[in-house]
Design an enzyme around this catalytic site. Structure first.
Site, PDB file in Angstrom:
ATOM      1  N   HIS A 140       4.789 -24.239  39.835  1.00  0.00           N
ATOM      2  CA  HIS A 140       4.193 -25.227  38.929  1.00  0.00           C
ATOM      3  C   HIS A 140       4.189 -24.696  37.491  1.00  0.00           C
ATOM      4  CE1 HIS A 140       2.938 -28.383  41.598  1.00  0.00           C
ATOM      5  NE2 HIS A 140       2.151 -27.615  42.329  1.00  0.00           N
ATOM      6  N   GLU A 149       4.979 -31.730  43.331  1.00  0.00           N
ATOM      7  CA  GLU A 149       4.617 -30.944  44.517  1.00  0.00           C
ATOM      8  C   GLU A 149       5.846 -30.562  45.332  1.00  0.00           C
ATOM      9  OE1 GLU A 149       1.639 -29.681  45.456  1.00  0.00           O
ATOM     10  OE2 GLU A 149       0.974 -30.365  43.495  1.00  0.00           O
ATOM     11  N   HIS A 171       4.416 -21.296  45.497  1.00  0.00           N
ATOM     12  CA  HIS A 171       4.260 -22.715  45.158  1.00  0.00           C
ATOM     13  C   HIS A 171       3.520 -22.867  43.827  1.00  0.00           C
ATOM     14  CE1 HIS A 171       3.275 -27.030  46.006  1.00  0.00           C
ATOM     15  NE2 HIS A 171       2.183 -26.721  45.326  1.00  0.00           N
ATOM     16  N   GLU A 172       2.416 -22.134  43.658  1.00  0.00           N
ATOM     17  CA  GLU A 172       1.625 -22.256  42.432  1.00  0.00           C
ATOM     18  C   GLU A 172       2.374 -21.692  41.228  1.00  0.00           C
ATOM     19  OE1 GLU A 172      -0.938 -24.096  42.359  1.00  0.00           O
ATOM     20  OE2 GLU A 172      -1.021 -24.344  44.525  1.00  0.00           O
TER      21      GLU A 172
END
Length: 275
Positions: free
Chosen positions: A151, A205, A147-148
């Site tokens: 980004h 997100e 997920h990070e």
């Protein structure tokens, strides 16, 4: 009065010209999950300077953690997190081939904070609180880190900085044109934040969630672990704010979306396990 009118008009025109120069980009390929939203960035934000600033901030955070004896303290934790990142990094090629050659770094910071992040250019930090308080499995850690990383791949920081810069210009235009007081400008800013800024953050997100499950699956980690991870996070966070006042999707929205997209990338996971 006429002079004031023309002065306001000139200032508005100049600021509008800056807004009009915005461009659309696509930082990543869509992948199996199909993240293909065209992104808008502003010439008011220098991409290279933003990356340099992120690198400087990273060095400061890591340096401070090292001074306090909080950097990579637990050898087994550090080795575990770096092993997971080593499997995730090659998978970024499915979204952004050149990102494989970024100068990736992965560190563990000792802290009770349940957190992790990946700065532009591939600088990853995982906080020990996330590992310990959630009792995170390798699959769940892969979900967080994926997920990070997403980004960073999508350069959401660049987008957010562009949105903030354009918003400030827009509010200044309104203030000049309408002769608004400071209080009125503050109220307008709050309205913008509620109606536009927060929903955009939720969009980021959601993109990171979807790309993250694909990265995990391609690296051989069960993408459904993202669901169990956020269920744990929900229990840890306690009462969350309403979705419309949050920079993150509501717990129910997030779990529902992750369940759908984790199932979508299961064939990638099955293929990775056979290798």
């Amino acid at each position: 009065m006429l002079r004031q009118f023309f002065a306001r008009g000139f200032a508005c025109a100049a600021l509008l010209a800056g807004l009009a120069a915005c461009s659309t980009i696509e930082t990543t390929q869509p992948g199996v999950v199909g993240v293909d939203r065209r992104q808008t960035v502003s010439p008011l934000v220098d991409r290279s300077k933003l990356t340099q600033q992120a690198s400087l901030q990273y060095r400061q955070v890591i340096g401070e953690a090292q001074k306090k004896g909080q950097l990579n303290v637990d050898k087994s934790q550090t080795e575990r997190v770096r092993r997971i990142s080593a499997r995730l990094i090659p998978a970024v090629a499915s979204f952004r081939p050149e990102a494989v050659s970024w100068k990736w770094e992965t560190n563990v910071i000792t802290s009770k904070e349940v957190n992790a992040w990946c700065m532009p250019g591939g600088k990853i930090a995982v906080y020990s609180g996330l590992i310990e308080q959630l009792k995170a499995t390798d699959d769940e850690l892969a979900a967080v880190m994926g997920h990070e990383i997403a980004h960073a791949l999508r350069e959401h920081a660049w987008e957010r900085a562009s949105q903030a810069a354009n918003a400030q210009v827009g509010l200044t235009i309104a203030a000049i044109a309408l002769g608004m007081s400071g209080t009125q400008q503050d109220l307008t800013g709050m309205a913008y934040n509620a109606m536009f800024a927060l929903p955009n953050s939720r969009e980021h997100e959601t993109e990171a969630d979807r790309i993250g499950v694909e990265l995990a699956a391609r690296a051989g980690y069960n993408p459904h672990a993202a669901v169990s991870l956020w269920e744990k996070m929900g229990k840890l966070d306690g009462k969350a704010p309403p979705q419309w006042l949050s920079t993150h999707p509501s717990q129910q929205t997030r779990v529902r979306d992750l369940t759908v997209y984790a199932e979508k990338v299961m064939p990638l996971y099955e293929k990775a396990k056979r290798r």
